[in-house]
Design a protein around this motif. Structure first.
Motif, PDB file in Angstrom:
ATOM      1  N   ASP A 241      65.755 -77.617  99.009  1.00 47.94           N
ATOM      2  CA  ASP A 241      65.307 -76.984 100.245  1.00 47.94           C
ATOM      3  C   ASP A 241      66.174 -77.366 101.437  1.00 47.94           C
ATOM      4  OD1 ASP A 241      63.273 -75.860  98.787  1.00 47.94           O
ATOM      5  OD2 ASP A 241      61.721 -77.242  99.471  1.00 47.94           O
ATOM      6  N   SER A 242      66.906 -78.466 101.333  1.00 51.41           N
ATOM      7  CA  SER A 242      67.767 -78.891 102.432  1.00 51.41           C
ATOM      8  C   SER A 242      68.915 -77.916 102.675  1.00 51.41           C
ATOM      9  CB  SER A 242      68.335 -80.287 102.150  1.00 51.41           C
ATOM     10  OG  SER A 242      69.031 -80.315 100.913  1.00 51.41           O
ATOM     11  N   TRP A 243      69.162 -77.020 101.704  1.00 53.59           N
ATOM     12  CA  TRP A 243      70.259 -76.059 101.813  1.00 53.59           C
ATOM     13  C   TRP A 243      69.797 -74.693 102.336  1.00 53.59           C
ATOM     14  CZ3 TRP A 243      75.027 -77.572 101.789  1.00 53.59           C
ATOM     15  CH2 TRP A 243      75.493 -78.570 100.926  1.00 53.59           C
ATOM     16  N   VAL A 244      68.595 -74.600 102.887  1.00 49.03           N
ATOM     17  CA  VAL A 244      68.040 -73.287 103.217  1.00 49.03           C
ATOM     18  C   VAL A 244      68.956 -72.486 104.132  1.00 49.03           C
ATOM     19  CG1 VAL A 244      66.659 -74.265 105.121  1.00 49.03           C
ATOM     20  CG2 VAL A 244      66.005 -72.078 104.094  1.00 49.03           C
ATOM     21  N   ALA A 245      69.559 -73.106 105.130  1.00 49.12           N
ATOM     22  CA  ALA A 245      70.420 -72.367 106.060  1.00 49.12           C
ATOM     23  C   ALA A 245      71.699 -71.900 105.380  1.00 49.12           C
ATOM     24  CB  ALA A 245      70.757 -73.242 107.274  1.00 49.12           C
ATOM     25  N   GLN A 246      72.236 -72.704 104.478  1.00 50.05           N
ATOM     26  CA  GLN A 246      73.468 -72.307 103.785  1.00 50.05           C
ATOM     27  C   GLN A 246      73.189 -71.243 102.727  1.00 50.05           C
ATOM     28  OE1 GLN A 246      72.908 -75.714 104.726  1.00 50.05           O
ATOM     29  NE2 GLN A 246      74.214 -75.003 106.413  1.00 50.05           N
ATOM     30  N   THR A 247      72.062 -71.355 102.038  1.00 49.23           N
ATOM     31  CA  THR A 247      71.719 -70.350 101.034  1.00 49.23           C
ATOM     32  C   THR A 247      71.607 -68.969 101.668  1.00 49.23           C
ATOM     33  OG1 THR A 247      70.530 -71.977  99.697  1.00 49.23           O
ATOM     34  CG2 THR A 247      70.021 -69.676  99.300  1.00 49.23           C
ATOM     35  N   ALA A 248      70.964 -68.890 102.822  1.00 53.67           N
ATOM     36  CA  ALA A 248      70.783 -67.607 103.494  1.00 53.67           C
ATOM     37  C   ALA A 248      72.119 -66.981 103.858  1.00 53.67           C
ATOM     38  CB  ALA A 248      69.925 -67.792 104.742  1.00 53.67           C
ATOM     39  N   ALA A 249      73.072 -67.774 104.317  1.00 51.15           N
ATOM     40  CA  ALA A 249      74.366 -67.242 104.746  1.00 51.15           C
ATOM     41  C   ALA A 249      75.281 -66.944 103.560  1.00 51.15           C
ATOM     42  CB  ALA A 249      75.038 -68.218 105.700  1.00 51.15           C
ATOM     43  N   LEU A 250      75.384 -67.867 102.628  1.00 47.68           N
ATOM     44  CA  LEU A 250      76.321 -67.702 101.519  1.00 47.68           C
ATOM     45  C   LEU A 250      75.876 -66.636 100.538  1.00 47.68           C
ATOM     46  CD1 LEU A 250      77.156 -71.458 100.763  1.00 47.68           C
ATOM     47  CD2 LEU A 250      78.522 -69.815 102.062  1.00 47.68           C
ATOM     48  N   SER A 251      74.560 -66.445 100.386  1.00 48.73           N
ATOM     49  CA  SER A 251      74.065 -65.467  99.407  1.00 48.73           C
ATOM     50  C   SER A 251      74.349 -64.025  99.825  1.00 48.73           C
ATOM     51  CB  SER A 251      72.563 -65.657  99.181  1.00 48.73           C
ATOM     52  OG  SER A 251      71.843 -65.432 100.371  1.00 48.73           O
TER      53      SER A 251
END
Length: 259
Positions: free
Chosen positions: A34-44
């Motif tokens: 869950d700590s990657w939520v901001a990166q997941t949204a952008a990279l996906s």
């Protein structure tokens, strides 16, 4: 939507979002995906983003026995093989960066590009504040910081936290240094990133970048060890620029990493 897969003796929880080339995000120690939520949204929006949680972290159950970086890298290799991911961009933060580095050295065929965020690869790379965290008082502070997130989602139940934390602490105290000379074997592009007030000495990140054949170095201003959470927009743009198939041409190269 999260799911589980058994790989290498670990029932690994992971989430997948997006499509395209695979990007694997490796979380830090004591926390989960869950700590990657901001990166997941952008990279996906551009890639197939895969976020696994390591043994004893997040929603992945613990496994009997001690934990080492070598073992965690083997877990990751087994996970990729099980999901039939022949190669991926690997982005690791803190302990996740160390796992990524161990994977790249042991299975370079699996890593297309590597990103190390706030990851010291030797004990000398730690700041004094980081060294203080390995004292009994510091470890007690870390335990209290990590306990709530673990207890909220851990399949082994809240009572198992002292067991996994003891394993993490032992790994942190006894983790062997990587020989920076071995980094010369890594031919894939590597981005070394940290905050300007991180848990990693700035000099260490420079040393790591200089040891790599194909490295980029980013120091994110006004950030700490939590830089992906503190300045997600800037961190995400740096990641997207690095992962892009074509890099921006350098107009006035001065050989700074060759000094």
């Amino acid at each position: 939507m999260g799911q589980y897969v058994e790989a290498g003796g670990v029932l690994t929880y992971f989430e997948v979002e997006g499509e395209g080339e695979p990007v694997i995000l490796l979380h830090g120690g004591g926390v989960g995906g869950d700590s990657w939520v901001a990166q997941t949204a952008a990279l996906s929006q551009h890639y197939l983003v895969v976020v696994p949680e390591r043994r004893g972290h997040g929603r992945t159950p613990d496994v009997d026995g001690p934990v080492t970086m070598e073992l965690l890298a083997a877990d990751l290799a087994a996970f990729m093989d099980r999901l039939e991911i022949p190669q991926a961009h690997v982005i690791g933060w803190s302990d996740g960066g160390k796992v990524g580095a161990w994977l790249a050295l042991s299975r370079p065929d699996l890593v297309r590009k590597l990103v190390l965020i706030g990851a010291e690869l030797t004990r000398a790379g730690q700041t004094p504040a980081t060294e203080q965290l390995m004292t009994p008082e510091g470890l007690e502070e870390l335990a209290e910081a990590f306990r709530p997130e673990y207890e909220a989602v851990a399949p082994d139940g809240p009572g198992h936290f002292p067991v996994v934390f003891a394993k993490w602490a032992e790994m942190w105290r006894t983790m062997p240094d990587l020989d920076l000379a071995d980094l010369a074997r890594l031919t894939m592009p590597v981005l070394v990133m940290q905050g300007d007030d991180d848990a990693v000495r700035l000099e260490h990140s420079v040393e790591v970048a200089k040891a790599l054949p194909d490295a980029q170095l980013a120091v994110v201003p006004g950030t700490s060890h939590g830089l992906p959470l503190e300045k997600p927009g800037l961190v995400n743009q740096l990641l997207l620029d690095f992962l892009a198939p074509e890099q921006t041409p350098k107009l006035i190269p001065g050989g700074a990493l060759d000094c």
